[in-house]
Scaffold this motif. Structure first.
Motif, short mmCIF file in Angstrom:
data_model
loop_
_atom_site.label_atom_id
_atom_site.label_comp_id
_atom_site.label_asym_id
_atom_site.label_seq_id
_atom_site.Cartn_x
_atom_site.Cartn_y
_atom_site.Cartn_z
N PRO A 32 50.79 14.73 -23.13
CA PRO A 32 50.67 13.19 -23.14
C PRO A 32 48.88 12.98 -24.03
N ASP A 33 48.93 12.02 -24.90
CA ASP A 33 47.50 12.13 -25.36
C ASP A 33 46.90 11.74 -23.63
N ILE A 34 45.54 12.32 -23.75
CA ILE A 34 44.35 12.01 -23.44
C ILE A 34 43.83 10.79 -23.52
N GLN A 35 43.58 9.68 -23.22
CA GLN A 35 43.22 8.01 -23.49
C GLN A 35 41.71 7.87 -22.93
N HIS A 36 40.83 7.22 -23.63
CA HIS A 36 39.58 6.70 -22.99
C HIS A 36 39.13 5.42 -23.85
N HIS A 37 38.98 4.93 -22.97
CA HIS A 37 38.83 2.91 -23.47
C HIS A 37 37.59 2.94 -23.20
N GLY A 38 36.96 1.96 -23.74
CA GLY A 38 35.24 1.35 -23.51
C GLY A 38 34.43 1.39 -24.87
N ALA A 39 33.27 1.38 -24.21
CA ALA A 39 31.92 1.30 -25.14
C ALA A 39 31.22 3.28 -25.21
N PHE A 40 31.49 3.66 -26.32
CA PHE A 40 31.90 4.94 -26.77
C PHE A 40 30.13 5.23 -27.60
N HIS A 41 29.44 6.43 -26.87
CA HIS A 41 28.18 7.05 -27.71
C HIS A 41 28.52 7.85 -28.73
N ALA A 42 27.73 7.92 -29.85
CA ALA A 42 28.12 8.55 -30.88
C ALA A 42 26.50 9.00 -30.92
N ALA A 43 27.34 10.72 -30.50
CA ALA A 43 26.94 11.66 -31.03
C ALA A 43 26.60 11.97 -32.61
N ASP A 44 26.82 11.76 -33.18
CA ASP A 44 26.65 11.82 -34.54
C ASP A 44 27.82 11.08 -35.54
N GLY A 45 27.60 11.40 -36.58
CA GLY A 45 28.80 10.41 -37.41
C GLY A 45 30.27 11.18 -37.09
N ASP A 46 30.24 11.71 -36.68
CA ASP A 46 31.92 11.97 -36.15
C ASP A 46 32.65 12.50 -34.52
N SER A 47 31.28 12.42 -34.36
CA SER A 47 31.09 12.72 -32.27
C SER A 47 31.17 12.23 -31.68
N LEU A 48 31.50 11.62 -30.27
CA LEU A 48 31.67 10.38 -29.53
C LEU A 48 31.61 11.17 -28.57
N VAL A 49 31.10 10.60 -26.98
CA VAL A 49 29.99 10.87 -25.77
C VAL A 49 30.42 9.51 -25.03
N LEU A 50 31.86 9.77 -23.83
CA LEU A 50 32.18 8.94 -23.16
C LEU A 50 32.49 9.74 -21.93
N ASP A 51 31.06 8.90 -20.53
CA ASP A 51 31.42 9.61 -19.26
C ASP A 51 31.64 11.35 -19.27
N GLY A 52 30.85 11.43 -20.07
CA GLY A 52 30.52 13.70 -19.78
C GLY A 52 31.34 14.23 -21.39
N GLU A 53 33.11 13.44 -21.20
CA GLU A 53 33.71 13.84 -22.20
C GLU A 53 33.51 13.72 -23.99
N ARG A 54 33.31 15.64 -24.25
CA ARG A 54 32.72 15.15 -25.52
C ARG A 54 34.23 15.12 -26.92
N MET A 55 34.23 13.93 -27.82
CA MET A 55 35.11 14.36 -28.40
C MET A 55 34.58 14.44 -30.11
N ARG A 56 35.17 14.84 -31.15
CA ARG A 56 35.60 14.79 -31.89
C ARG A 56 36.96 14.00 -33.50
N LEU A 57 36.20 12.92 -33.90
CA LEU A 57 37.21 12.25 -34.49
C LEU A 57 38.25 13.48 -35.67
N ASP A 58 39.26 13.17 -35.05
CA ASP A 58 40.28 13.64 -35.98
C ASP A 58 40.07 12.88 -37.59
N GLY A 59 40.01 13.95 -38.37
CA GLY A 59 40.68 13.90 -39.99
C GLY A 59 39.80 13.50 -40.63
#
Length: 182
Positions: A32-59
Motif C-alpha cells: 500500500p502507498d505510504i501517505q503523508h498530508h500537510g504543509a511540506f518543506h521543499a529541500a530542493d526542486g524535487d525533494s520534500l521533507v515532512l516530519d523527518g521523512e525524506r521524499m522525492r517527486l516521482d517522474g
C-alpha cells in the motif's frame, strides 16, 4: 496411456504451483502507498521533507539547488527558483503525497496533489523541472511556451550531478595521491 495421464497430472500440478507462486509474488509487490498530508518543506526542486521523512517527486528531475541557468544572456539561480516554486506548491495544508517505493538514497518516491491537482505535473508544466520518465506532454508544452528552464539554456540536472561526482572523485584521487591514502 497411463504414462500420458501421469505426464498430464504432473504438468497440471507444476502449472498450478507456478500460478500460486506468481500470485504470492504479486501480493508481496502490492504494497500500500505510504501517505503523508500537510504543509511540506521543499529541500530542493524535487525533494520534500515532512516530519523527518525524506521524499522525492516521482517522474520529474529539477535543477540542483546550486545550479545556475542562462536566460536572455544572464545567469539566474534556477535551482533556487525550482525550490521556491515547489515550496509555494506544497505549503498548503491540503497537500497529499503518496508512494510505496524508495530510491537509492532511501527517499520515498511520491506523487503529490493538492486542491489544484498534481504537483509533479505542475512542476514540469511550469518549466521548473524536466520529465524523468513521466509528464512528457507537460514538458513539451513548457518547452513550446519557453517557460522556466526552457526560456534559455541549461544543463540537464542529471548531467550537473554526474559532473559534480566526476569532479569530486578527481579531487579525492588528487588528495589521495598527495597523502598516500588512496
Amino acid at each position: 496411456m497411463a504414462r500420458l495421464l501421469v505426464l498430464t497430472r504432473d504438468g497440471a500440478t507444476a502449472l498450478a504451483f507456478l500460478a500460486l507462486v506468481a500470485l504470492i509474488a504479486a501480493k508481496l509487490n502490492d504494497r500500500p502507498d505510504i501517505q503523508h498530508h500537510g504543509a511540506f518543506h521543499a529541500a530542493d526542486g524535487d525533494s520534500l521533507v515532512l516530519d523527518g521523512e525524506r521524499m522525492r517527486l516521482d517522474g520529474i528531475d529539477a535543477p540542483e539547488l546550486s545550479q545556475t541557468c542562462e536566460r536572455q544572456g544572464q545567469d539566474w539561480a534556477c535551482g533556487r527558483q525550482a525550490q521556491h516554486t515547489l515550496q509555494q506548491l506544497v505549503s498548503d495544508n491540503s497537500t497529499q503525497c503518496g508512494g510505496n517505493e524508495r530510491d537509492r538514497y532511501d527517499r520515498l518516491l511520491v506523487t503529490c496533489r493538492n486542491n489544484a491537482g498534481s504537483i509533479n505535473a505542475r512542476m514540469v508544466a511550469s518549466g521548473m523541472a524536466v520529465s524523468y520518465g513521466r509528464y512528457q506532454q507537460e514538458e513539451g508544452q513548457a518547452r513550446a511556451r519557453k517557460l522556466g528552464l526552457w526560456a534559455g539554456h541549461f544543463e540537464m540536472p542529471r548531467d550537473v550531478r554526474d559532473q559534480a561526482r566526476h569532479e569530486s572523485s578527481g579531487l579525492q584521487r588528487l588528495i589521495g595521491g598527495w597523502t598516500g591514502w588512496e
